[in-house]
Design a protein around this motif. Sequence first.
Motif, PDB file in Angstrom:
ATOM      1  N   SER A  22       0.843  -1.191   0.000  1.00  0.00           N
ATOM      2  CA  SER A  22       0.000   0.000   0.000  1.00  0.00           C
ATOM      3  C   SER A  22       0.878   1.239   0.000  1.00  0.00           C
ATOM      4  CB  SER A  22      -0.903   0.030   1.234  1.00  0.00           C
ATOM      5  OG  SER A  22      -1.779  -1.066   1.258  1.00  0.00           O
ATOM      6  N   CYS A  23       0.397   2.273  -0.642  1.00  0.00           N
ATOM      7  CA  CYS A  23       1.080   3.574  -0.665  1.00  0.00           C
ATOM      8  C   CYS A  23       0.034   4.616  -0.301  1.00  0.00           C
ATOM      9  CB  CYS A  23       1.660   3.830  -2.038  1.00  0.00           C
ATOM     10  SG  CYS A  23       2.306   5.501  -2.279  1.00  0.00           S
ATOM     11  N   ALA A  24       0.132   5.137   0.904  1.00  0.00           N
ATOM     12  CA  ALA A  24      -0.823   6.127   1.389  1.00  0.00           C
ATOM     13  C   ALA A  24      -0.245   7.522   1.207  1.00  0.00           C
ATOM     14  CB  ALA A  24      -1.146   5.868   2.851  1.00  0.00           C
ATOM     15  N   ALA A  25      -1.003   8.400   0.560  1.00  0.00           N
ATOM     16  CA  ALA A  25      -0.515   9.734   0.217  1.00  0.00           C
ATOM     17  C   ALA A  25      -1.251  10.804   0.999  1.00  0.00           C
ATOM     18  CB  ALA A  25      -0.697   9.975  -1.275  1.00  0.00           C
ATOM     19  N   SER A  26      -0.545  11.884   1.264  1.00  0.00           N
ATOM     20  CA  SER A  26      -1.155  13.045   1.899  1.00  0.00           C
ATOM     21  C   SER A  26      -0.349  14.284   1.556  1.00  0.00           C
ATOM     22  CB  SER A  26      -1.226  12.860   3.422  1.00  0.00           C
ATOM     23  OG  SER A  26       0.066  12.710   3.964  1.00  0.00           O
ATOM     24  N   GLY A  27      -0.997  15.440   1.668  1.00  0.00           N
ATOM     25  CA  GLY A  27      -0.298  16.695   1.475  1.00  0.00           C
ATOM     26  C   GLY A  27      -0.267  17.228   0.060  1.00  0.00           C
ATOM     27  N   PHE A  28      -0.913  16.529  -0.871  1.00  0.00           N
ATOM     28  CA  PHE A  28      -1.008  17.015  -2.249  1.00  0.00           C
ATOM     29  C   PHE A  28      -2.294  16.460  -2.858  1.00  0.00           C
ATOM     30  CE2 PHE A  28       0.235  13.124  -4.570  1.00  0.00           C
ATOM     31  CZ  PHE A  28       0.843  12.392  -3.573  1.00  0.00           C
ATOM     32  N   THR A  29      -2.651  16.970  -4.035  1.00  0.00           N
ATOM     33  CA  THR A  29      -3.900  16.568  -4.679  1.00  0.00           C
ATOM     34  C   THR A  29      -3.695  15.215  -5.357  1.00  0.00           C
ATOM     35  OG1 THR A  29      -4.399  18.902  -5.056  1.00  0.00           O
ATOM     36  CG2 THR A  29      -5.748  17.278  -6.210  1.00  0.00           C
ATOM     37  N   PHE A  30      -3.957  14.194  -4.618  1.00  0.00           N
ATOM     38  CA  PHE A  30      -3.659  12.823  -5.033  1.00  0.00           C
ATOM     39  C   PHE A  30      -4.276  12.490  -6.388  1.00  0.00           C
ATOM     40  CE2 PHE A  30      -2.521   8.496  -4.302  1.00  0.00           C
ATOM     41  CZ  PHE A  30      -3.570   7.717  -4.755  1.00  0.00           C
ATOM     42  N   ASP A  31      -5.513  12.922  -6.606  1.00  0.00           N
ATOM     43  CA  ASP A  31      -6.221  12.561  -7.842  1.00  0.00           C
ATOM     44  C   ASP A  31      -5.495  13.049  -9.090  1.00  0.00           C
ATOM     45  OD1 ASP A  31      -9.717  12.886  -6.785  1.00  0.00           O
ATOM     46  OD2 ASP A  31      -7.962  12.006  -5.812  1.00  0.00           O
ATOM     47  N   ASP A  32      -4.681  14.077  -8.957  1.00  0.00           N
ATOM     48  CA  ASP A  32      -4.016  14.695 -10.106  1.00  0.00           C
ATOM     49  C   ASP A  32      -2.680  14.044 -10.455  1.00  0.00           C
ATOM     50  OD1 ASP A  32      -5.019  18.138  -9.325  1.00  0.00           O
ATOM     51  OD2 ASP A  32      -6.098  16.467 -10.271  1.00  0.00           O
ATOM     52  N   TYR A  33      -2.284  13.068  -9.683  1.00  0.00           N
ATOM     53  CA  TYR A  33      -0.951  12.500  -9.847  1.00  0.00           C
ATOM     54  C   TYR A  33      -0.997  11.046 -10.302  1.00  0.00           C
ATOM     55  CZ  TYR A  33       1.492  16.433  -7.715  1.00  0.00           C
ATOM     56  OH  TYR A  33       2.023  17.671  -7.459  1.00  0.00           O
ATOM     57  N   ALA A  34      -0.117  10.725 -11.240  1.00  0.00           N
ATOM     58  CA  ALA A  34       0.168   9.333 -11.535  1.00  0.00           C
ATOM     59  C   ALA A  34       1.037   8.779 -10.403  1.00  0.00           C
ATOM     60  CB  ALA A  34       0.906   9.201 -12.863  1.00  0.00           C
ATOM     61  N   ILE A  35       0.772   7.551 -10.046  1.00  0.00           N
ATOM     62  CA  ILE A  35       1.529   6.918  -8.964  1.00  0.00           C
ATOM     63  C   ILE A  35       2.214   5.663  -9.495  1.00  0.00           C
ATOM     64  CG2 ILE A  35       1.461   5.917  -6.657  1.00  0.00           C
ATOM     65  CD1 ILE A  35       0.662   8.846  -6.667  1.00  0.00           C
ATOM     66  N   ALA A  36       3.490   5.574  -9.222  1.00  0.00           N
ATOM     67  CA  ALA A  36       4.280   4.441  -9.699  1.00  0.00           C
ATOM     68  C   ALA A  36       4.927   3.698  -8.544  1.00  0.00           C
ATOM     69  CB  ALA A  36       5.356   4.921 -10.658  1.00  0.00           C
ATOM     70  N   TRP A  37       5.232   2.454  -8.811  1.00  0.00           N
ATOM     71  CA  TRP A  37       6.065   1.656  -7.912  1.00  0.00           C
ATOM     72  C   TRP A  37       7.401   1.402  -8.609  1.00  0.00           C
ATOM     73  CZ3 TRP A  37       4.969   0.467  -2.943  1.00  0.00           C
ATOM     74  CH2 TRP A  37       3.630   0.586  -2.515  1.00  0.00           C
ATOM     75  N   PHE A  38       8.459   1.658  -7.870  1.00  0.00           N
ATOM     76  CA  PHE A  38       9.808   1.324  -8.296  1.00  0.00           C
ATOM     77  C   PHE A  38      10.375   0.337  -7.282  1.00  0.00           C
ATOM     78  CE2 PHE A  38      10.836   4.495 -11.585  1.00  0.00           C
ATOM     79  CZ  PHE A  38       9.777   5.373 -11.443  1.00  0.00           C
TER      80      PHE A  38
END
Length: 123
Positions: free
Chosen positions: A21-37
């Motif tokens: 799991s990658c939990a995000a906060s502090g930015f507009t999550f919906d606007d970002y592509a999220i990748a796993w490296f």
Amino acid sequence: EVQLVESGGGLVQAGGSLRLSCAASGFTFDDYAIAWFRQAPGKEREGVSCISSSDGSTYYADSVKGRFTISRDNAKNTVYLQMNSLKPEDTAVYYCAADPVWCSGYGSDYDYWGQGTQVTVSS
């Protein structure tokens, strides 16, 4: 404060499964592509998978196609990586990262990074 927090790593036998799991906060999550490296000891960092912000398109490295599935829950600001049929060569520290434009293949394009979670697959 921007944060990406990975969880779900651990030790598993070959053939087993884990869900990161990658939990995000502090930015507009919906606007970002999220990748796993991931990065294994002595090896370069490599892209594993990515999910776009716009239409939820997904991308996978050839080495994980058919075994890993990426998904996102925008209501929870969380991205998941379901990893099945794990192999010893999947052993690495797994990082999630956020890109404001698209699923770039270059880590340098990503604005935000998590601290990583260790995945160890025993043979």
